[in-house]
Design an enzyme around this catalytic site. Structure first.
Site, PDB file in Angstrom:
ATOM      1  N   ASN A  59       0.800  -1.227   0.000  1.00 16.17           N
ATOM      2  CA  ASN A  59       0.000   0.000   0.000  1.00 16.17           C
ATOM      3  C   ASN A  59       0.832   1.276   0.000  1.00 16.17           C
ATOM      4  OD1 ASN A  59       0.665  -0.800   2.705  1.00 16.17           O
ATOM      5  ND2 ASN A  59      -0.803   0.698   3.473  1.00 16.17           N
ATOM      6  N   GLU A  82       4.592  -4.438  12.584  1.00 18.62           N
ATOM      7  CA  GLU A  82       3.526  -3.442  12.520  1.00 18.62           C
ATOM      8  C   GLU A  82       2.378  -4.061  11.732  1.00 18.62           C
ATOM      9  OE1 GLU A  82       3.282  -0.765  14.215  1.00 18.62           O
ATOM     10  OE2 GLU A  82       5.309  -0.892  15.019  1.00 18.62           O
ATOM     11  N   CYS A 102      -2.874   1.825   6.692  1.00 14.34           N
ATOM     12  CA  CYS A 102      -3.053   1.209   8.010  1.00 14.34           C
ATOM     13  C   CYS A 102      -3.547   2.218   9.033  1.00 14.34           C
ATOM     14  CB  CYS A 102      -1.759   0.551   8.472  1.00 14.34           C
ATOM     15  SG  CYS A 102      -0.343   1.672   8.563  1.00 14.34           S
ATOM     16  N   GLU A 120       9.228   2.737  14.601  1.00 13.76           N
ATOM     17  CA  GLU A 120       9.767   3.071  13.292  1.00 13.76           C
ATOM     18  C   GLU A 120       9.804   4.584  13.138  1.00 13.76           C
ATOM     19  OE1 GLU A 120       9.254  -0.139  10.141  1.00 13.76           O
ATOM     20  OE2 GLU A 120       7.193   0.383  10.650  1.00 13.76           O
TER      21      GLU A 120
END
Length: 485
Positions: free
Chosen positions: A151, A249, A283, A464
């Protein structure tokens, strides 16, 4: 159609099996965008051994020398922004404006970590005895594996690669098969920027073969993954057996709370952008609008109006605000969720259908969708859809809305729209999410700030992005030195 190869040891190479696969434009499935090698376990193993051989020399370079490679790659990416943006849109489907922003972000990430290289190192700690020195040294962790989703096919690989490389690790990355082209472009830019052969290796293939090798090979010291909870949990278990470092994640079911005092025009705009932008394939997208009952009706009317006004189409066309879904399978899954919600008692206010007329006939287009009368127990309110679908849930008051928001096992991003400063601060304190937005869209992240979820959205061990991203890719050694004699 472009023909791509794996990138191993600084060379472009076919899969050992000789097998390939093709990707098609989700806006027009008659167009073959590219052909890729279908790598397998042998390709993955070769990439790992190549990375292991390249590690000592790369790790021995100074962080600043490594950072110069990233800075040069950043310049190359920016120079190719227009070309890369168009390629990204053709393969993944998002609008050209969205693709341009993502390519720019990848360039900026490399630039950020190139600059950060000047600050990397340990620290000197005051000792409790005279004539003694106490300090730490930061060192690379070793060979790192990265598994990235489709994505954000250039931004997510970039935000994993940059800290891994500047820290002195060698890398094997497996991009998602739906959109691997941009990862290869990152490899191309880094190679041209002077990255030594073998430091970065790209292998395309199925997760159950290539991904499994990356998760189980004893030479892999750490693995960073972004994707579904099902796959992430499986990889986490594979890594745990040998106590390899893991960063997972794994998505979210992100709420935006609309309180009774909110600016409803702003609220509708934010939810529409966060829910339908990027075709809902983020997300951090808003998939739950939790609205106080006092403003439920007017907010709903405004959101439906915005959904109906969105221009859907080929992301390469001017003025298009929402592109196609990435694949036939993803489209079918989105529509199944909508049908299931209606069957459970939700009311379909707008959208919910595939678009098939005219220019839509050859693509995976659907209408932006708004559902009302959704209850917290419904599947549509509990599971990540990953499409342009917003479910509206009613709440009696702020505390009730917060309770609904926290009622799931995921916690990635969460937003609130309010004029009440106290409630905004309470929300930031009490919401169970890794990212909190106040009067902002739930999507969109500052590259210099840490990012990651809580609960089932993440292993929540290392963040991250930002300077803290270095922690996952390094180990700390403490040194005691007595010079009193």
């Amino acid at each position: 159609m472009r023909t791509h190869l794996n990138f191993i040891g600084g060379r472009w190479t076919a899969a050992k099996s000789g097998r390939t696969f093709q990707n098609f434009n989700p806006a027009d499935n008659r167009e073959v965008v590219a052909e890729y090698p279908l790598g397998g376990s042998e390709d993955a193993t070769e990439a790992i051994e190549t990375a292991r051989a390249a590690l000592p020399a790369w790790a021995a370079m100074t962080p600043v020398a490594r950072g110069r490679v990233l800075s040069k790659a950043s310049q190359l990416l920016e120079a190719r922004k227009a070309e890369l943006s168009e390629s990204l849109t053709r393969e993944e489907g998002k609008t050209l404006v969205e693709s341009g922003g993502e390519v720019q972000r990848a360039s900026d990430i490399f630039r950020f970590f190139g600059g950060l290289s000047y600050t990397l190192g340990g620290q000197t700690i005051p000792h409790d005895l005279p004539n003694n020195l106490l300090y730490t040294v930061r060192q690379p962790i070793g060979v790192v594996a990265l598994i990235t989703p489709w994505n954000f096919p250039i931004a997510i690989p970039a935000w994993k690669l940059a800290p891994a490389l500047v820290s002195g690790n060698s890398v094997v990355i497996k991009p998602a098969s739906q959109a691997p082209g941009m990862t290869l472009e990152l490899a191309r830019a880094l190679h041209e920027a002077g990255l030594p052969p073998g430091v970065l290796n790209v292998v395309m293939g199925e997760g159950r073969t290539v991904g499994s090798v990356l998760a189980t090979h004893p030479a892999i010291a750490a693995l960073s993954f972004t994707g579904s909870h099902t796959v992430g949990h499986q990889i986490y278990q594979q890594l745990a057996g040998r106590m390899a470092r893991a960063q997972m994640e794994m998505g979210g079911k992100n709420p935006t709370l609309v309180l009774a005092d909110a600016d409803l025009d702003l609220a509708a705009t934010l939810v529409a952008k966060a829910g339908f932008g990027l075709t809902g394939q983020a997300c951090t997208a808003t998939s739950r609008a939790i609205v106080e009952e006092a403003v439920l009706e007017p907010f709903t009317e405004k959101l439906v109006a915005k959904a109906r006004a969105l221009k859907v189409g080929n992301g390469l066309a001017a003025g298009v605000e929402m592109g196609p879904v990435v694949s036939k399978q993803q489209l079918a899954g989105n529509l199944e969720y909508i049908d299931g919600a209606v069957a459970e008692g939700a009311k379909l206010l707008c959208g919910g259908q595939r678009l098939t007329e005219g220019d839509f006939a050859r693509g995976y287009f659907m209408q932006p969708t708004v559902l009302s009368q959704v209850t917290p127990q419904m599947r549509i309110a509990c599971e990540e859809v990953f499409g342009p679908v917003v479910a509206i849930l009613a709440a009696e008051n702020f505390d009730g809305a917060l309770s609904i928001a926290n009622g799931l096992e995921m916690g990635l991003s969460a937003s609130v729209v309010t004029r009440d400063f106290k409630k905004a601060m309470l929300y930031a304190e009490r919401i169970e999410a890794g990212v909190v937005k106040v009067n902002q869209i739930s999507t969109g992240l500052a590259l210099q700030a840490p990012f990651g979820g809580v609960k089932r959205s993440s292993t929540d061990s290392f963040k991250e992005q930002g300077a803290g991203a270095i922690d996952f890719y390094t180990k700390i050694k403490t040194v005691y030195l007595d010079y009193s004699a």
